[in-house]
Design an enzyme around this catalytic site. Structure first.
Site, PDB file in Angstrom:
ATOM      1  CG  LEU A 119     -22.388  -1.185   0.571  1.00 39.57           C
ATOM      2  CD1 LEU A 119     -21.814  -2.324   1.416  1.00 39.57           C
ATOM      3  CD2 LEU A 119     -23.804  -1.535   0.098  1.00 39.57           C
ATOM      4  CE1 TYR A 142      -3.141  -2.980   0.467  1.00 39.68           C
ATOM      5  CE2 TYR A 142      -3.560  -2.284   2.707  1.00 39.68           C
ATOM      6  CZ  TYR A 142      -3.803  -3.128   1.660  1.00 39.68           C
ATOM      7  OH  TYR A 142      -4.735  -4.138   1.804  1.00 39.68           O
ATOM      8  CG  LEU A 192     -17.997   1.197   4.239  1.00 42.10           C
ATOM      9  CD1 LEU A 192     -17.409   2.560   4.580  1.00 42.10           C
ATOM     10  CD2 LEU A 192     -19.452   1.110   4.718  1.00 42.10           C
ATOM     11  CB  ALA A 193     -19.338  -2.105  -1.788  1.00 38.83           C
ATOM     12  N   GLY A 222     -17.080   2.321  -0.782  1.00 34.99           N
ATOM     13  CA  GLY A 222     -17.831   3.556  -0.568  1.00 34.99           C
ATOM     14  C   GLY A 222     -19.243   3.508  -1.155  1.00 34.99           C
ATOM     15  N   GLY A 281     -24.022   5.136  -0.161  1.00 36.22           N
ATOM     16  CA  GLY A 281     -25.130   5.699  -0.936  1.00 36.22           C
ATOM     17  C   GLY A 281     -24.758   6.933  -1.743  1.00 36.22           C
ATOM     18  CE  LYS A 282     -18.245   8.488  -1.078  1.00 35.25           C
ATOM     19  NZ  LYS A 282     -17.268   9.130  -0.212  1.00 35.25           N
TER      20      LYS A 282
HETATM   21  N1  LIG Z   1      -6.575  -8.215   1.707  1.00 34.06           N
HETATM   22  C1  LIG Z   1      -6.799  -7.584   0.577  1.00 34.06           C
HETATM   23  O1  LIG Z   1      -6.513  -8.093  -0.523  1.00 34.06           O
HETATM   24  C2  LIG Z   1      -7.408  -6.211   0.630  1.00 34.06           C
HETATM   25  C3  LIG Z   1      -7.867  -5.608  -0.549  1.00 34.06           C
HETATM   26  C4  LIG Z   1      -8.443  -4.336  -0.455  1.00 34.06           C
HETATM   27  C5  LIG Z   1      -8.564  -3.702   0.769  1.00 34.06           C
HETATM   28  N2  LIG Z   1      -8.098  -4.312   1.911  1.00 34.06           N
HETATM   29  C6  LIG Z   1      -8.193  -3.635   3.231  1.00 34.06           C
HETATM   30  O2  LIG Z   1      -9.512  -3.205   3.457  1.00 34.06           O
HETATM   31  C7  LIG Z   1      -9.525  -1.816   3.765  1.00 34.06           C
HETATM   32  C8  LIG Z   1     -10.826  -1.219   3.347  1.00 34.06           C
HETATM   33  O3  LIG Z   1     -10.900  -1.180   1.940  1.00 34.06           O
HETATM   34  P1  LIG Z   1     -11.226   0.154   1.190  1.00 34.06           P
HETATM   35  O4  LIG Z   1     -10.854   1.317   2.035  1.00 34.06           O
HETATM   36  O5  LIG Z   1     -10.591   0.073  -0.141  1.00 34.06           O
HETATM   37  O6  LIG Z   1     -12.793   0.059   0.969  1.00 34.06           O
HETATM   38  P2  LIG Z   1     -14.048   0.380   1.887  1.00 34.06           P
HETATM   39  O7  LIG Z   1     -13.734   0.338   3.323  1.00 34.06           O
HETATM   40  O8  LIG Z   1     -15.132  -0.445   1.335  1.00 34.06           O
HETATM   41  O9  LIG Z   1     -14.369   1.903   1.470  1.00 34.06           O
HETATM   42  C9  LIG Z   1     -13.869   2.938   2.251  1.00 34.06           C
HETATM   43  C10 LIG Z   1     -14.016   4.272   1.504  1.00 34.06           C
HETATM   44  O10 LIG Z   1     -15.381   4.636   1.438  1.00 34.06           O
HETATM   45  C11 LIG Z   1     -15.515   6.031   1.673  1.00 34.06           C
HETATM   46  N3  LIG Z   1     -16.270   6.204   2.934  1.00 34.06           N
HETATM   47  C12 LIG Z   1     -15.976   5.694   4.151  1.00 34.06           C
HETATM   48  N4  LIG Z   1     -16.901   6.046   5.070  1.00 34.06           N
HETATM   49  C13 LIG Z   1     -17.798   6.799   4.423  1.00 34.06           C
HETATM   50  C14 LIG Z   1     -18.973   7.473   4.837  1.00 34.06           C
HETATM   51  N5  LIG Z   1     -19.413   7.419   6.091  1.00 34.06           N
HETATM   52  N6  LIG Z   1     -19.662   8.172   3.895  1.00 34.06           N
HETATM   53  C15 LIG Z   1     -19.239   8.220   2.621  1.00 34.06           C
HETATM   54  N7  LIG Z   1     -18.120   7.607   2.164  1.00 34.06           N
HETATM   55  C16 LIG Z   1     -17.413   6.899   3.063  1.00 34.06           C
HETATM   56  C17 LIG Z   1     -14.091   6.598   1.779  1.00 34.06           C
HETATM   57  O11 LIG Z   1     -13.587   6.923   0.481  1.00 34.06           O
HETATM   58  P3  LIG Z   1     -13.767   8.364  -0.193  1.00 34.06           P
HETATM   59  O12 LIG Z   1     -13.821   9.393   0.866  1.00 34.06           O
HETATM   60  O13 LIG Z   1     -12.577   8.469  -1.094  1.00 34.06           O
HETATM   61  O14 LIG Z   1     -15.032   8.254  -0.963  1.00 34.06           O
HETATM   62  C18 LIG Z   1     -13.314   5.383   2.254  1.00 34.06           C
HETATM   63  O15 LIG Z   1     -11.937   5.480   1.953  1.00 34.06           O
HETATM   64  C19 LIG Z   1      -8.266  -1.268   3.105  1.00 34.06           C
HETATM   65  O16 LIG Z   1      -7.806  -0.063   3.684  1.00 34.06           O
HETATM   66  C20 LIG Z   1      -7.312  -2.397   3.351  1.00 34.06           C
HETATM   67  O17 LIG Z   1      -6.785  -2.293   4.664  1.00 34.06           O
HETATM   68  C21 LIG Z   1      -7.554  -5.554   1.844  1.00 34.06           C
END
Ligand SMILES: NC(=O)c1ccc[n+]([C@@H]2O[C@H](COP(=O)([O-])OP(=O)(O)OC[C@H]3O[C@@H](n4cnc5c(N)ncnc54)[C@H](OP(=O)(O)O)[C@@H]3O)[C@@H](O)[C@H]2O)c1
Length: 316
Positions: free
Chosen positions: A220, A53, A215-216, A218, A222-223
């Site tokens: 989920l 990362y 949160l899929a 982001g 809803g934005k």
């Molecule tokens: N093991 C693996 O292969 C693997 C792969 C991928 C991820 N991961 C891990 O999983 C973690 C989570 O994945 P992710 O961050 O990509 O996806 P996520 O948690 O599904 O999405 C998070 C994103 O959604 C938005 N968000 C969060 N809360 C919100 C709210 N209340 N209202 C509106 N938007 C909101 C933000 O992005 P914006 O503000 O930019 O919209 C945030 O960065 C990663 O940090 C990593 O540690 C692991």
């Protein structure tokens, strides 16, 4: 904050893990420090990162997220004992080998410890299966790290049930440390990668399960309702596939539950995961303090059985 055990390891975590893949990508270092401080001060404790990362950002090499966390720990050394540090190895070629070979793991851990500015990783994960490295070689490499005190527990990510079964059997047969945790992709939109044989195995073997993309990306929250919404986001590629009837049905169900609780849809989506059988904690990232506060509130949100079922049904 109530904590949950991570498999049979000695580690316990609050039911929401902070996802740090945004550091060095959509979150700069001062914001990262504020997010981490707020997260820990709210009583949550686990932070998930990886050596790669955020390599996908033009100009980055990978390691930026670990470096940011390391700088935070250096600035506030007392934080180290308050956090469960989770990082991963094996998703990309390292300097001394690739994948999950003994050489790659031995070199990878030194890089991660250096960037994290700590002497130990609490949970070290195989980032993805590596068909070229025998699982016994991988587990022996981890055993050496545990014996040296550099790693406290191990786990895997993106495993199939068959691969995880083989790893657990090899550990038992050879007297090696076993994977205590699995990290699959899982959320209301993506259920197939975890539900079924992998979920059954994790429950039967008493493994901790921390799920990603909670949160899929982001969606989920809803934005994102249209292609025009996506144009503004660095996450467009991860979200586009959910803009369909099923995705909108899930958002509608989230909306109904959110309104009843005066909560945000993102909080309800995380509460659904926290209540799911076999899930220890969802991992989610945040890019500002408002989002971070939503992650914390999700841990306090209790869904009724009817609400829980309405969400499950909408995503079936
Ligand atoms: N093991 C693996 O292969 C693997 C792969 C991928 C991820 N991961 C891990 O999983 C973690 C989570 O994945 P992710 O961050 O990509 O996806 P996520 O948690 O599904 O999405 C998070 C994103 O959604 C938005 N968000 C969060 N809360 C919100 C709210 N209340 N209202 C509106 N938007 C909101 C933000 O992005 P914006 O503000 O930019 O919209 C945030 O960065 C990663 O940090 C990593 O540690 C692991």
């Amino acid at each position: 904050m109530n904590t949950r055990p991570l498999g049979r390891s000695a580690l316990r975590i609050a039911p929401l893990v902070f996802g740090a893949n945004v550091f060095g990508w959509t979150v700069d270092q001062p914001t990262a420090f504020r997010l981490l401080d707020r997260f820990v001060d709210a009583g949550l404790n686990a932070v998930d990162t990886a050596d790669v990362y955020s390599r996908w950002v033009p100009g980055n090499r990978g390691g930026e997220s670990e470096t940011t966390i390391g700088n935070w720990l250096k600035a506030s050394p007392a934080r180290r004992s308050q956090v469960v540090l989770i990082t991963k190895v094996g998703a990309a070629p390292g300097t001394d080998g690739k994948g999950l070979s003994a050489k790659s793991i031995a070199a990878g851990v030194e890089g991660s410890l250096r960037r994290l500015q700590t002497d130990r990783i609490d949970l070290y994960l195989s980032h993805r299966p590596d068909a070229e490295s025998p699982i016994e070689e991988t587990l022996r490499a981890y055993e050496a790290l545990i014996q040296a005190g550099k790693v406290r527990a191990i786990g895997s990510s993106n495993s199939t049930a068959t691969g995880l079964r083989e790893a657990l059997d090899t550990a038992a047969a050879k007297g090696l440390p076993r994977y205590e945790v699995e990290q699959p992709e899982y959320n209301l939109c993506e259920r197939k990668k975890f539900e079924g044989s992998l979920q059954d195995l994790c429950i039967a073997e008493d493994l901790g399960v921390i799920v990603y993309y909670s949160l899929a990306s982001g969606f989920l929250s809803g934005k994102y309702r249209s292609k025009a919404d996506l144009e503004k986001s660095a996450r467009a590629d991860g979200v586009r596939k959910y803009l369909n009837d099923r995705g909108f049905r899930i958002l509608k169900a989230l909306d109904a539950v959110a309104q009843a609780h005066r909560a945000k849809k993102a909080e309800v989506a995380l509460a659904w995961l926290i209540a799911r059988e076999g899930v220890t904690a969802p991992i989610a990232s945040a890019t500002n303090l408002d989002q971070l506060d939503s992650l914390v509130r999700a841990t306090q949100l209790k869904l009724s059985a009817k609400e829980f079922q309405s969400l499950t049904t909408a995503s079936d």
